[in-house]
Design an enzyme around this catalytic site. Structure first.
Site, PDB file in Angstrom:
ATOM      1  N   ASP A 529      45.660  43.039  24.211  1.00  0.00           N
ATOM      2  CA  ASP A 529      45.855  43.391  22.809  1.00  0.00           C
ATOM      3  C   ASP A 529      44.506  43.518  22.116  1.00  0.00           C
ATOM      4  O   ASP A 529      43.584  42.746  22.376  1.00  0.00           O
ATOM      5  CB  ASP A 529      46.692  42.308  22.113  1.00  0.00           C
ATOM      6  CG  ASP A 529      46.884  42.621  20.640  1.00  0.00           C
ATOM      7  OD1 ASP A 529      47.489  43.653  20.333  1.00  0.00           O
ATOM      8  OD2 ASP A 529      46.387  41.839  19.805  1.00  0.00           O
ATOM      9  N   HIS A 532      39.749  46.960  22.186  1.00  0.00           N
ATOM     10  CA  HIS A 532      38.480  47.541  21.757  1.00  0.00           C
ATOM     11  C   HIS A 532      37.691  46.605  20.855  1.00  0.00           C
ATOM     12  O   HIS A 532      36.509  46.844  20.616  1.00  0.00           O
ATOM     13  CB  HIS A 532      38.718  48.880  21.048  1.00  0.00           C
ATOM     14  CG  HIS A 532      39.615  48.778  19.859  1.00  0.00           C
ATOM     15  ND1 HIS A 532      40.970  48.641  19.979  1.00  0.00           N
ATOM     16  CD2 HIS A 532      39.344  48.773  18.530  1.00  0.00           C
ATOM     17  CE1 HIS A 532      41.503  48.563  18.769  1.00  0.00           C
ATOM     18  NE2 HIS A 532      40.548  48.637  17.875  1.00  0.00           N
ATOM     19  N   ASP A 630      54.056  49.394  17.956  1.00  0.00           N
ATOM     20  CA  ASP A 630      53.416  48.994  16.711  1.00  0.00           C
ATOM     21  C   ASP A 630      53.050  50.199  15.848  1.00  0.00           C
ATOM     22  O   ASP A 630      52.217  50.097  14.957  1.00  0.00           O
ATOM     23  CB  ASP A 630      52.176  48.138  16.996  1.00  0.00           C
ATOM     24  CG  ASP A 630      51.258  48.755  18.034  1.00  0.00           C
ATOM     25  OD1 ASP A 630      51.550  49.865  18.507  1.00  0.00           O
ATOM     26  OD2 ASP A 630      50.241  48.121  18.380  1.00  0.00           O
TER      27      ASP A 630
END
Length: 1534
Positions: A529, A532, A630
């Protein structure tokens, strides 16, 4: 079952190549070979990797060296490799060093995991994955999970992605974890306390019984703000104690909180900012409020400023104490060095007084001068403070823009959440820091900064920054993200602070390690999750721990870097298996189709790639989802009708695919990861449409998704690896998946509905489609329809979809039963391709039809038979092959047997022959329309093009177009060989038979099968070539073999004999039928000088070129009989003691060169030395064409003598002195030469023994450019006459005389002397005496000593010392002293002439000044007439350049490199082992450049020359015989 051959990939290493941002993906079972690129060959390279040795565990930080494999100790480094047998999944680093450098290049490889499911642990290929995401909190207690997860099973998914199962924070967000180690207590019903073991048991049950794998998220970046452990260990977050640089941002955050409270309480309503912000005026008033009320109060600039009075006082005291320099430099603009206060207090920054004292110096120590100096200093400090004020003002502007922008989005924007009034629950802006204390005043809060026990709990919250550098941590010093309010903050999660290593924050690393181990123990994979924003070194460490638990860990991530190169940094370092990609990112159907093509598969009709091939960069494996969990809801963003067609498009992608729970049920809103508290509905086959708590195959598009998921998995499992996407119209997308072995296709046609068909007009008529082959069945036709199920009402307990929509679905029906297709006519395209034209009737928006397509029966049979015949080249073709019961006779034996009957001369015809050679036979090379002619008529011409096309699958290339459009190229190949008859005709029959099948398969398959036939035939031909060559070639490296093919390329027999006929009494002379005359004639192989310019007619054979090339191309390769014939043919042309340069078949020969005879004599010597019983050639009969200097050409056999007599005549003529005028002198034989140039003179200096000759009007050595420009007035002027004694001729003469002395001693040559007439008498000159004279005089006359006192004829012309002259006694004395590469030739053929140390130094100068990337400069670049660019077409008034006058005045010729390297090797051995080893490294490095050129050249040769520094020269021959030959000789010497 056929065992697939092992896949090997080659990674070429090059100096200074950092490949960290390049993705190299490999599979388990692959072998990876590291090989040296041209920049590293010949050097001592060490490769290290952290891939574990067999039986060892991975330690990411432990690197081990790899051992080099150099099969049979080959001559060069092009085949040297070290290897890894890849058996363990993960990310691995390699680096390599060279010499003293530990690391000169590095990179990563990623090895994919192997996933297994079921009781039998069968493999689940990555491209088979169909995944569905579940929000764990919506599944209810663990014992209720199966009935909710059953929906995924019944819909055909084989993998489930769970959001974290841990205890959640106060916000309820799926990704805000209160405790990473504790199972969410809400998963345990009353009276039960489930553990991680119970979770593991359920996951294992799904794997074994449902054939489903489970993965879950790991969240490393943050923890819930209410995590108990963060209160105990606040050092795990960014707080005001460990990160005091955040203090200004915290002060602003608290000020904004208090402003928000005041606005909520109505305190600023009168100033235009009410509690409910409703319009732009309110927004503008808020901006004004920030500048008038907030910033002036908090004075953030003070955190950057220096206390002026305090700094000035400190400075004054230092000056008064005498801490100053004597001299004054009054300069008020001097730079101040300001020291940052580590505590970041207001006015806490200080001035570095040491630098201040050196910058601000009083004129004396008097009080007035000190006061004056202090004022300068004060002024500069105040300037600094003003700069700080401006800097902070800039940050405040940024922050104001972000604050106002956020408020506008959250409260006014149509696409925003419209939060309503400002309250303490919904403040003006989200807080950036935790405040775990009771409400106090702003001023009281400011006191907390200095209280360590309180300040450590003021923790920075996490979020994300639009457009930020993902490799930068935005909470670390140097970032102003918090200060400028650029963070889109998650108010429920604290950003974690790991530091650089576990020792920096032991508790956090240990806590997260345990969390990782629990996850990896129970789940097949993880989704990273917020990948980045996760520090790379943290994720690397954690995934290493995870892989200890589960080596085949499946790692998934979604990256938002905006750059494929940046994505690769994460993928390579973390070993990410699949990157999440989303179809919802596409703005239209065209882009959605493009994503399918982008994320996997080869094009339909792709070429079969070799199992051993270069490792090429990849794009990350995709997990292509129709929607992620999401993001916004597709039903809202597009239309309910688009869910099915977009899902179908995604399912046809050749990669992992999937969806999120709710998509298939047509849930018309986003299922919020934060706010959703309801549960998913359960599976019940009998469910009613209106029941929100249950679903079945009639719900939403579940029935169609089941069919699509099954199809997706079938296509991947059965090898449908080729993809074609066709945009039928703006809304209709057709995706084809094709199996390259069975050639079955599945075509899915989807009518997307990005806009609601009820409100948007779509075209009623869908364009017809043409599908190649025969449609076997309609796998699926489905469309989204409305039904009577009542309107949607959001249920309070269950997450449900639109009850009034479902799919009509029909599976596995015949085409005629389709309701979507109106008609499907079978038509033919040409003689071999059958297609079905589909006319659609009801392909309405929201509908899908999927066809299964086979080849028509005839094509299927032809392909099967063709594959059977291709098995001889690769076992890959066994799949899908069919027996050929009526095979033509020529195909009943392997091609190897057919080709074994070809001679090497036949191989020249089969493989090569440029256009000029082909035209001489009445043909020409094949010309590809709208492109260009091939380089060769033979197979190499085709293979060179295919070598460019194949790795890229460039099926759009004009070459492939030509193959698809007609049979012209395949007919050309076969008919060209059939016309030759004999053994070549048999090969032609083989091609004809193979191509007969090719003509009866669909045209889109022709390129790939043509390539298979061609490549199989080509490699078989090469194998047969090498079998006929010497053991040196057979056992040699790839470079040796490539160069040896130059022998086949250059040596051939044309329709017209290039060589004069040999003695009829000579044995083993080949004869063949002349198709023109119908008579048997000698057909000896001749050697072309270069391609394409010197390959045919009278310009094919040149004495000098032939004998410079003969040793390398014919003797070293083992072509002894053919070499003998060439030597004897030229011997027959001896006239005036010379052999011709331009042979002109002997009858049109020109005897205008002084060196060709000496190269010929050197070749006779080499033949005697290298060939078994080679001295027998001395007795061979030579049929003299010109027995006297004035005789007309004699027929073969009319005048014969043994070769040793011809040799003796050549030596005697030279000693006697040669003087004649060329026959037919004048413009008819040379339009540029002046009259004096036709006078040929060659003699021997009786004092030195040196051969000398020529004049300033001709050029008798290899540097033979004659001026051609009237404009520049260089016509008839030789650029490089090299008259006098040319150094290489002296060397060649010495070599010959020494050899003849030895031959005579051994009784193999009857002459001990040459007999000449002097003053009417016979004078006998012993060879021993001649040899002695040259030996004694060579260095005296040719070496340019460092000692100026040494006798030198023209000391004023010396401009380099420690070298050997290019000539002696040239008519232009300065030419003697020019540095050229020719002395190295003398070093190789007569090394005894040179003093070792002098030779070594001279070679060093040549290396420094002349050696280029491929060739050697023909003239010292320091010379005033040097020019390295050769342009033969340019006619200017520049004397030195016009019409290519500088041909040998700088351009870099390749063949001298061979002699230079051989000389280096010879003398390096004399210099000692260390020097020799260094020289071998140099030689290998130089040769590596030639290897690269050979690999890349479509001519598969080495050029005549390059322009300076290796630049391409368009006027050079693309492949030159002597260039190839001399490199082969270097390798032979090695």
């Amino acid at each position: 079952m056929v065992r697939a051959p092992r896949q090997t990939r080659i990674l070429i290493l090059n100096d200074m190549e950092r490949m960290e941002r390049t993705l190299f993906r490999l599979e388990q079972g692959f072998e990876l070979q590291f090989r040296l690129g041209p920049t590293l060959q010949g050097k001592q390279v060490r490769v290290h990797t952290n891939y574990p040795a067999e039986g060892k565990k991975l330690d990411r930080l432990a690197f081990r060296p790899l051992e080099w494999v150099n099969v049979t100790g080959r001559e060069d480094d092009c085949d040297k490799y070290c290897k890894l047998n890849l058996q363990v999944a993960g990310s691995y680093q390699y680096y390599f060093g060279c010499g003293d450098e530990e690391k000169v290049g590095s990179g990563y490889i990623v090895v994919d995991p192997v996933l297994r499911v079921g009781v039998d642990d069968h493999v689940l290929p990555l491209d088979c994955i169909a995944i569905q995401t579940y929000l764990t909190k919506c599944l209810g207690p663990l014992d209720e999970w199966p009935k909710r997860l059953m929906v995924a099973k019944e819909a055909g998914y084989n993998m489930i992605h769970f959001t974290p199962l841990q205890k959640l924070g106060l916000s309820g967000s799926c990704y805000s974890l209160a405790d990473q180690l504790e199972l969410n207590p809400e998963l345990s019903p009353e009276g039960r306390n489930y553990t991680w073991s119970d979770v593991g048991n359920l996951v294992e049950k799904l794997k074994k019984e449902w054939n489903m794998l489970c993965i879950t998220d790991v969240v490393y970046n943050h923890t819930a703000a209410n995590s108990k452990w963060i209160r105990v260990h606040p050092e795990c977050g960014y707080n005001l104690v460990n990160s005091p640089h955040l203090k200004p941002a915290w002060v602003l955050d608290r000020a904004l909180w208090h402003l928000s409270c005041d606005i909520a309480d109505g305190k600023y309503a009168e100033k235009g900012v009410p509690g409910l912000i409703q319009n732009e005026q309110h927004i503008n008033a808020l901006r004004s409020l920030l500048w008038k009320e907030v910033y002036p109060r908090i004075k953030l600039w003070e955190f950057l400023q220096v206390n002026v009075e305090k700094a000035v006082e400190q400075f004054r005291k230092l000056l008064q104490a005498g801490s100053s320099a004597e001299q004054s430099i009054p300069n008020g603009t001097k730079e101040l060095k300001v020291v940052q206060d580590h505590q970041y207090r207001r006015f806490g920054n200080t001035v570095d007084m040491t630098s201040a004292l050196s910058s601000f110096r009083p004129q004396s120590s008097s009080p007035s001068h000190i006061l004056e100096c202090c004022n300068w200093f004060k002024s500069r400090v105040e300037e600094h403070n003003m700069e700080c004020y401006k800097e902070m003002h800039y940050h405040a502007e940024q922050a104001s823009n972000c604050i106002v922008g956020t408020v506008f989005y959250q409260r006014l924007a149509d696409h925003g959440p419209k939060l309503g009034p400002v309250t303490r629950k919904d403040p003006l802006v989200t807080k950036y820091f935790t405040f775990p204390f009771d409400d106090i005043t702003f001023d009281q809060e400011m006191q907390l900064m200095s209280q360590i026990d309180k300040a450590c709990h003021l923790l920075a919250l996490n979020g994300w920054v639009m457009g930020d550098d993902p490799l930068r941590n935005f909470a670390e010093p140097g970032s102003n993200v918090y200060l400028c309010r650029e963070l889109i903050c998650w108010g429920d999660s604290v950003k974690l602070r790991y530091g650089d290593r576990p020792e920096d924050c032991p508790y956090l690393w240990a806590h997260m390690k345990k969390y990782t181990e629990i996850t990896a123990k129970h789940f097949a994979g993880v989704r990273l999750d917020n990948c980045h924003s996760t520090p790379l070194h943290v994720a690397e460490y954690m995934l290493e721990q995870a892989r200890v638990q589960r080596p085949d860990l499946y790692v998934v991530a979604e990256l938002f870097t905006g750059s494929e190169e940046l994505d690769n940094v994460f993928v390579t370092k973390l070993g990410i298996t699949s990157l999440i990609r989303e179809a919802m990112s596409a703005g239209d159907s065209h882009e959605e189709g493009r994503l399918v093509y982008r994320f996997g598969g080869e094009p339909v009709g792709a070429f079969v790639q070799p199992t051993l091939r270069p490792l090429v960069p990849s794009i990350a494996h995709a997990m292509f989802l129709d929607a992620t969990h999401d993001n916004e809801c597709p039903v809202q963003i597009r239309s309910v009708y688009d869910s099915l067609p977009s899902s179908a498009i995604v399912s046809m992608a050749c990669c992992a695919t999937g969806s999120t729970r709710g998509y298939d049920e047509l849930v018309p809103h986003q299922i919020s990861v934060v706010n959703e508290k309801r549960l998913y509905s359960c599976w019940n086959p009998e469910a009613k449409p209106a029941d929100p708590q249950e679903v079945n195959l009639q719900t939403g598009i579940i029935a169609a998704k089941l069919s699509l998921n099954k199809l997706h998995q079938e296509l991947a499992a059965k090898g449908f690896s080729q993809v074609y996407v066709d945009q039928v119209d703006e809304d209709v997308v057709a995706v084809t998946r094709h199996c390259p072995s069975s050639h079955q296709s599945v075509v899915a046609v989807s009518h997307t509905a990005f806009k609601d068909p009820k409100t948007h007009h779509y075209r009623e008529d869908v364009p017809p489609m043409v599908i190649p082959g025969e449609i076997e069945e309609v796998v699926l036709e489905a469309r989204t329809v409305e039904r009577a199920g009542g309107s949607y009402v959001k249920d309070e307990k269950s997450i449900s979809g639109l009850p009034n929509y479902t799919v009509e679905i029909r599976e596995h029906i015949q085409l005629e039963d389709s309701e979507v297709v109106k008609q499907a006519d079978i038509t033919s395209r040409g003689s071999s391709e059958f297609v079905q034209e589909i006319v659609f009737e009801k392909l309405t928006p929201g509908s899908v039809i999927v066809f299964r397509v086979n080849l028509d029966p005839q094509s299927q049979e032809m392909v099967g038979i063709l594959r059977r015949h291709l098995i001889q080249f690769s076992p890959l073709y066994r799949t899908g092959s069919l027996a050929d019961n009526n095979a033509p006779a020529i195909l009943t034996a392997p091609l190897e047997t057919v080709m074994s009957k070809l001679s090497l001369a036949d191989m020249n015809m089969l493989l090569y022959r440029c256009d000029a050679e082909e035209r001489e036979d009445g043909g020409g090379c094949y010309n590809v329309p709208s492109w260009q002619p091939l380089k060769y008529g033979g197979l190499q011409g085709l293979v060179s093009v295919m070598a460019e096309i194949r790795p890229r699958n460039d099926l759009g290339h004009p070459f492939c177009d030509n193959l698809r459009q007609g049979d012209w190229m395949i007919d050309y190949i076969a008919s060209r060989l059939l016309a030759k008859g004999g053994a070549l005709g048999e090969v032609g029959k083989w091609f004809q038979a193979m191509f007969s099948y090719l003509k009866h398969i669909p045209r889109y398959l022709v390129p790939c099968y043509f390539d298979a036939i061609l490549l199989g035939a080509y490699t078989t031909a090469l194998d047969e070539v090498f079998k006929q060559m010497s053991s040196f070639v057979q056992n040699g490296s790839s470079l040796v073999k490539q160069l040896a093919l130059g022998s086949v390329q250059m040596c051939g027999v044309g329709s017209y004999q290039a060589l004069p006929p040999l003695s009829p009494h000579l044995q083993d002379v080949p004869h063949c039928l002349n198709l023109v005359t119908g008579k048997e004639e000698q057909c000896c192989v001749s050697l072309a000088a270069g391609l394409p310019h010197f390959s045919s007619g009278i310009f094919r054979c040149w004495g000098r070129d032939t004998f410079i090339a003969l040793r390398g191309l014919m003797l070293v390769t083992g072509r002894h009989v053919e070499a003998r014939n060439i030597i004897l043919a030229f011997a027959g042309t001896l006239c005036h003691g010379l052999i011709p340069n331009l042979l002109g078949k002997g009858t049109a020969a020109r005897y205008n060169c002084r060196d060709a005879v000496w190269w010929w004599l050197q070749c006779v010597q080499d033949y005697c030395t290298l060939v078994p019983h080679g001295t027998d050639i001395l007795m061979c009969p030579v049929s003299r064409m010109y027995p006297t200097n004035v005789s007309e050409p004699q027929p073969a056999g009319a005048w014969e003598q043994p070769l040793y007599d011809v040799i003796q005549e050549a030596m005697q003529r030279h000693m006697q002195g040669i003087e004649f005028r060329e026959k037919n002198a004048g413009p008819q034989i040379d339009r540029n030469m002046t009259d004096e140039g036709f006078n040929v003179e060659v003699k021997v200096d009786q004092d030195t023994g040196f051969v000398y000759g020529g004049n300033r009007f001709n050029c008798g050595t290899w540097m033979d450019k004659m001026g051609e420009s009237e404009k520049a007035k260089n016509k008839g002027v030789p650029a490089t006459p090299r008259d006098g004694s040319a150094v290489e001729i002296v060397g060649l003469c010495k070599s010959t005389v020494r050899w003849l002395v030895q031959l005579h001693k051994n009784g193999l040559f009857p002459y001990a002397t040459v007999t000449v007439r002097r003053e009417g008498k016979n004078v006998f000159v012993p060879y021993v005496e001649w040899d002695r004279k040259i030996q004694e005089n060579f260095e005296k006359k040719f070496y340019v000593s460092h000692d100026p006192q040494d006798h030198e004829r023209h000391p004023g012309l010396v401009h380099k010392r420690g070298i050997y002259k290019d000539s002696y006694k040239a008519s232009s004395p300065w030419c003697d002293y020019q540095l050229r590469p020719n002395f190295a030739i003398a070093m190789v053929v007569a090394p005894e002439l040179f003093t070792v140390e002098r030779a070594w130094e001279a070679l060093g100068v040549a290396e420094e000044k002349l050696l280029g990337p491929l060739g050697m400069k023909t003239l010292d670049p320091d010379d005033m007439v040097y020019c390295g660019i050769y342009d033969n077409s340019m006619d200017t008034d520049n004397f030195n350049l016009a019409k290519g006058f500088n041909y040998h005045q700088g351009p870099e010729w390749l063949w001298p490199v061979g002699y230079f390297l051989r000389a280096k090797l010879y003398f390096a051995k004399k210099m000692g082992e260390e020097t020799y080893n260094k020289t071998v490294s140099l030689v290998k490095n130089v040769l590596s450049q030639h290897y690269v050129h050979l690999e890349r050249s479509s001519w598969k040769g080495l050029p005549e020359l390059t322009n300076e520094n290796g630049q391409y020269c368009p006027f050079s021959c693309e492949s030159q015989a002597w260039s190839i030959a001399t490199m082969l000789e270097v390798l032979y010497d090695l």
